[in-house]
Design a protein around this motif. Structure first.
Motif, mmCIF file in Angstrom:
data_model
loop_
_atom_site.group_PDB
_atom_site.id
_atom_site.type_symbol
_atom_site.label_atom_id
_atom_site.label_comp_id
_atom_site.label_asym_id
_atom_site.label_seq_id
_atom_site.Cartn_x
_atom_site.Cartn_y
_atom_site.Cartn_z
ATOM 1 N N LEU A 145 0.860 -1.185 0.000
ATOM 2 C CA LEU A 145 0.000 0.000 0.000
ATOM 3 C C LEU A 145 0.893 1.231 0.000
ATOM 4 O O LEU A 145 1.721 1.412 0.895
ATOM 5 C CB LEU A 145 -0.916 0.004 1.220
ATOM 6 N N THR A 146 0.741 2.064 -1.031
ATOM 7 C CA THR A 146 1.650 3.181 -1.254
ATOM 8 C C THR A 146 0.871 4.474 -1.445
ATOM 9 O O THR A 146 -0.142 4.504 -2.143
ATOM 10 C CB THR A 146 2.523 2.919 -2.499
ATOM 11 N N SER A 147 1.373 5.541 -0.841
ATOM 12 C CA SER A 147 0.765 6.857 -1.005
ATOM 13 C C SER A 147 1.395 7.574 -2.193
ATOM 14 O O SER A 147 2.563 7.338 -2.532
ATOM 15 C CB SER A 147 0.966 7.687 0.270
ATOM 16 N N GLY A 148 0.609 8.433 -2.817
ATOM 17 C CA GLY A 148 1.140 9.189 -3.935
ATOM 18 C C GLY A 148 0.117 10.136 -4.507
ATOM 19 O O GLY A 148 -0.932 10.387 -3.902
ATOM 20 N N ILE A 149 0.425 10.653 -5.681
ATOM 21 C CA ILE A 149 -0.386 11.703 -6.299
ATOM 22 C C ILE A 149 -0.752 11.320 -7.725
ATOM 23 O O ILE A 149 0.091 10.845 -8.490
ATOM 24 C CB ILE A 149 0.385 13.040 -6.306
ATOM 25 N N GLU A 150 -2.014 11.522 -8.079
ATOM 26 C CA GLU A 150 -2.431 11.544 -9.478
ATOM 27 C C GLU A 150 -2.763 12.991 -9.809
ATOM 28 O O GLU A 150 -3.565 13.626 -9.107
ATOM 29 C CB GLU A 150 -3.636 10.646 -9.738
ATOM 30 N N ALA A 151 -2.151 13.516 -10.871
ATOM 31 C CA ALA A 151 -2.266 14.934 -11.179
ATOM 32 C C ALA A 151 -2.695 15.151 -12.623
ATOM 33 O O ALA A 151 -2.621 14.256 -13.461
ATOM 34 C CB ALA A 151 -0.935 15.636 -10.906
ATOM 35 N N SER A 152 -3.137 16.393 -12.879
ATOM 36 C CA SER A 152 -3.597 16.762 -14.219
ATOM 37 C C SER A 152 -3.069 18.145 -14.569
ATOM 38 O O SER A 152 -2.865 18.984 -13.679
ATOM 39 C CB SER A 152 -5.127 16.750 -14.263
ATOM 40 N N ARG A 153 -2.844 18.364 -15.855
ATOM 41 C CA ARG A 153 -2.410 19.691 -16.318
ATOM 42 C C ARG A 153 -3.600 20.597 -16.604
ATOM 43 O O ARG A 153 -3.429 21.756 -16.974
ATOM 44 C CB ARG A 153 -1.537 19.546 -17.569
ATOM 45 N N THR A 154 -4.792 20.057 -16.483
ATOM 46 C CA THR A 154 -6.020 20.843 -16.603
ATOM 47 C C THR A 154 -6.843 20.615 -15.343
ATOM 48 O O THR A 154 -6.649 19.633 -14.634
ATOM 49 C CB THR A 154 -6.833 20.407 -17.834
ATOM 50 N N ALA A 155 -7.755 21.494 -15.074
ATOM 51 C CA ALA A 155 -8.565 21.388 -13.858
ATOM 52 C C ALA A 155 -9.601 20.286 -14.030
ATOM 53 O O ALA A 155 -10.703 20.513 -14.521
ATOM 54 C CB ALA A 155 -9.248 22.716 -13.546
ATOM 55 N N GLU A 156 -9.235 19.076 -13.654
ATOM 56 C CA GLU A 156 -10.114 17.917 -13.825
ATOM 57 C C GLU A 156 -10.680 17.484 -12.475
ATOM 58 O O GLU A 156 -10.041 17.647 -11.436
ATOM 59 C CB GLU A 156 -9.333 16.750 -14.440
ATOM 60 N N VAL A 157 -11.878 16.917 -12.514
ATOM 61 C CA VAL A 157 -12.423 16.315 -11.295
ATOM 62 C C VAL A 157 -11.733 14.978 -11.082
ATOM 63 O O VAL A 157 -11.305 14.337 -12.043
ATOM 64 C CB VAL A 157 -13.953 16.126 -11.406
#
Length: 322
Positions: free
Chosen positions: A84-96
């Protein structure tokens, strides 16, 4: 089901091995037939739990949630390769955020300061990461402990299986010719595995339908960098240009990766169709065939849920036969 009769599972990727484990541990006389053990596409996976461009949504949600429950249990055993790993999913546009992410432990929107340059939105959560070579070895050991048999053999047709009252078809892209299923197509994926310069968290960009993916998944001493998603291409030869682009994209987000040593390249072809196929049919000779393929880039994510549904379908088909 009659436990004295042989049940044959075709394919030894994550779908085939998981299904075989479920059936063998339920007491079936289990025989796996596969050209590659384990399957190369499953070996090439990243792999982070999370539905990825796969339908139908209602069934995918059920299969994915069941798999998530089991992966959380497996994460308590280091030898499984699941963590189980923590992290980030990101976007270059303002996405939900994707709806599947909002229910994960630790889910919250990122502060702008947490995001790499060029990204406008992101979400932090904790999710299973699976080191696929270790995990597939674990499934093979578990299958062996349950009495399952594995045979390396290339099949030209379902008739080549030989006498078997029940078959589960987990052949992935092989189903295109074996079934045949003209609705199945490859989506080529490539990852680069490097030495870990100290990363403990994952990062993934929501790239939508782009063929150029950006993600990195730490697995102890190594990091899997991704990736590509080239629709309609099934060539498994290493692409040096694509690998260089993957490294550059990942290093732009995480500079420590710029000087990491490349250990290997992993290439697979995601078996993709409009909808995942988990359904039963009875052939003219009376053989019950349950299909479990077409998972696209979500084979790991859906593996346990689909395997358990395939087992139910097989049981129902055998009861109808008796």
């Amino acid at each position: 089901m009659n436990t004295r009769e042989r049940v044959v599972v075709l394919g030894a990727g994550v779908a085939g091995l998981t299904t075989a484990v479920v059936l063998a541990e339920a007491g079936e006389s289990l025989h796996v037939i596969a050209e590659q053990v384990p399957g190369v596409t499953s070996l090439a996976a990243g792999a982070m739990w999370g539905p990825y461009l796969v339908e139908p949504k209602d069934k995918v949600d059920q299969w994915g949630q069941r798999s998530l429950e089991i992966f959380r249990e497996l994460a308590e055993e280091p030898a499984t390769g699941v963590g189980l790993t923590s992290g980030i999913e990101a976007s270059r546009t303002a996405e939900v955020p994707p709806d599947w992410a909002t229910t994960l432990p630790g889910f919250r929107p990122c502060e702008q300061a947490e995001l790499p340059a060029g990204f406008t939105a992101g979400y932090r959560f904790t999710v299973p990461l699976i080191d696929m070579p270790t995990y597939l070895d674990y499934l093979l050991r578990r299958l062996d402990a349950a009495g399952g048999m594995v045979e390396r053999r290339l099949l030209a047709s379902l008739a080549d299986v030989g006498p078997a009252p029940a078959i589960v078809n987990c052949t992935g892209l092989g189903a295109h010719e074996l079934v045949p299923d003209p609705n199945l197509r490859p989506i080529r994926g490539q990852h680069v595995v490097v030495t870990n310069p100290g990363l403990t968290e994952f990062f993934s960009e929501d790239t939508g339908l782009s063929p150029d993916l950006l993600c990195f998944y730490p697995h102890g001493d190594t990091v899997v960098l991704g990736g590509t998603a080239i629709d309609g291409e099934g060539d498994l030869a290493s692409d040096d240009k694509a690998a260089a682009s993957i490294l550059a994209r990942c290093a732009e987000v995480e500079p420590r990766l710029a000087h990491a040593r490349v250990l290997e390249h992993r290439i697979g072809a995601r078996p993709t169709r409009a909808t995942v196929r988990v359904e039963a049919e009875r052939r003219e000779d009376g053989t019950v065939v349950v299909h479990n393929y077409g998972h696209g880039g979500a084979g790991v994510t859906l593996s346990w849920g689909c395997a358990q549904e395939a087992a139910k379908l097989l049981t129902a088909g055998e009861e109808d036969r008796q």
